[in-house]
Motif scaffolding. Structure first.
Motif: not given
Length: 179
Positions: A72-89
């Motif tokens: 679980l994480g947060v990506d800070g995209l420059v043009l779009l703002g924050p994106v909460v992400s979930a990956d199943l590794l």
């Protein structure tokens, strides 16, 4: 000439011997392959947009020979703002190849979502510190970003903004820290 070859050989051996000792230590260090909770921090590009990311993963079980670890994480995209992400590794160990499905919610503006897959390679440089290289392909939908720039005739309302939907390749590089 023979003296030059011997001195070059001695210099090369003197340089390589300490290096082989550190490689042997690295091989014994990598013997602990248990999956543990991990912090992931990195920089990358999604399509052409730069971003920074911070995430945490933890093993929850096994499916056959594969360890399942949600991230679980947060990506800070420059043009779009924050994106909460979930990956199943899914992986065999805490070093080597990994991959799995990925999803995210765009929180800024009118919002949006993304879904796809990620895969990568991770290794360790020390018992708890390591690095990763990751790629992925996601389908991204951003709401309300496409607008018409045509003048609106008097008495008519402007066209509502439309969704932008596109496949977005991702490349990410970063560091990991195992607890």
């Amino acid at each position: 000439m023979r003296t030059l070859k011997m001195s070059l050989l001695k210099t090369t051996l003197a340089t390589l011997l300490p290096l082989t000792g550190s490689l042997a230590a690295a091989q014994t260090m990598a013997a602990d392959t248990r999956e543990r909770p991990t912090i992931w921090a990195g920089l990358g590009l999604e399509t052409i947009v730069p971003f920074g990311s911070l995430a945490v993963s933890a093993p929850v079980g096994r499916v056959g020979a594969l360890t399942v670890a949600p991230r679980l994480g947060v990506d800070g995209l420059v043009l779009l703002g924050p994106v909460v992400s979930a990956d199943l590794l899914l992986s065999r160990a805490d070093t080597g190849w990994y991959g799995g499905p990925s999803a995210g919610l765009i929180l800024a503006g009118k919002g949006g979502w993304r879904a796809g897959v990620v895969g990568g390679y991770r290794s360790r440089t020390r018992p708890d510190l390591g690095f990763f290289v990751e790629g992925g392909v996601r389908y991204t939908v951003v709401r309300g970003v496409l607008t018409s720039h045509e003048p609106v005739p008097a008495g008519q309302s402007a066209r509502p903004a439309e969704e932008l939907a596109l496949p977005s390749p991702t490349l990410r590089l970063g560091l990991t820290y195992r607890f």
